[in-house]
Design an enzyme around this catalytic site. Sequence first.
Site: not given
Ligand SMILES: [Zn+2]
Length: 148
Positions: A46, A51, A91-92, A133-134, A137
Site C-alpha cells: 500500500g 509518502q 512501511c516503505l 495502515h494507509e 498515514h
Molecule cells: Zn506505511
Amino acid sequence: MLLPIQTGQDNPILRQKSKEVKEITAEIKRLALDMTETMEVKDGLGLAAPQVSQLLRIIVVKPEPEQKSLILINPEIKKISRKKDVMVEGCLSLPNVEVPVERAVKITVQALDFNGQKIKIKAKGLLARVIQHEVDHLEGILIVDKRA
Ligand SMILES: [Zn+2]
C-alpha cells in the site's frame, strides 16, 4: 511516473494530517496512477499520498500479488470489528523497520473510487490491515507509534 518516497519517522511531511480531496481533477488521477505504479515497482502492499509528498487523502493498496490495485480517495473507516490481531508490519517510508501492530480483523471503508463514485468495501485479513495502515498515514501516524 515513479515518485520519490519520503522516509524517516521524524519526517515532518509524514507527521501531518492530509486534506480531503475536493474534486477529482486530472492531476488527482495522475497522482493516483503514479502512486499505484510506485507501490507496484517498490513491492509495497500500500501507499498513501503523504509518502509521496502530497498531503491529500488518497491511498492505494494491493495486498495480494494477483489482486488488482485499489485506489481509495477520501477513505473513511466506518466500522471496525471488535476482534483484533497482531502482525508484524513494514512501511516503505521506514526501511528496515518492522513493528508488531494490533489492528481490527474486519473493517468497512467508504471512499471515492478513481471515477469519483462512492464505494463501500467490507475488508478482512490482510486487506483490512493494509487499509488501516494507509489511513493512519493520512493522520500522520506511523507503525512505530503503534508497537503492540
Ligand atoms: Zn506505511
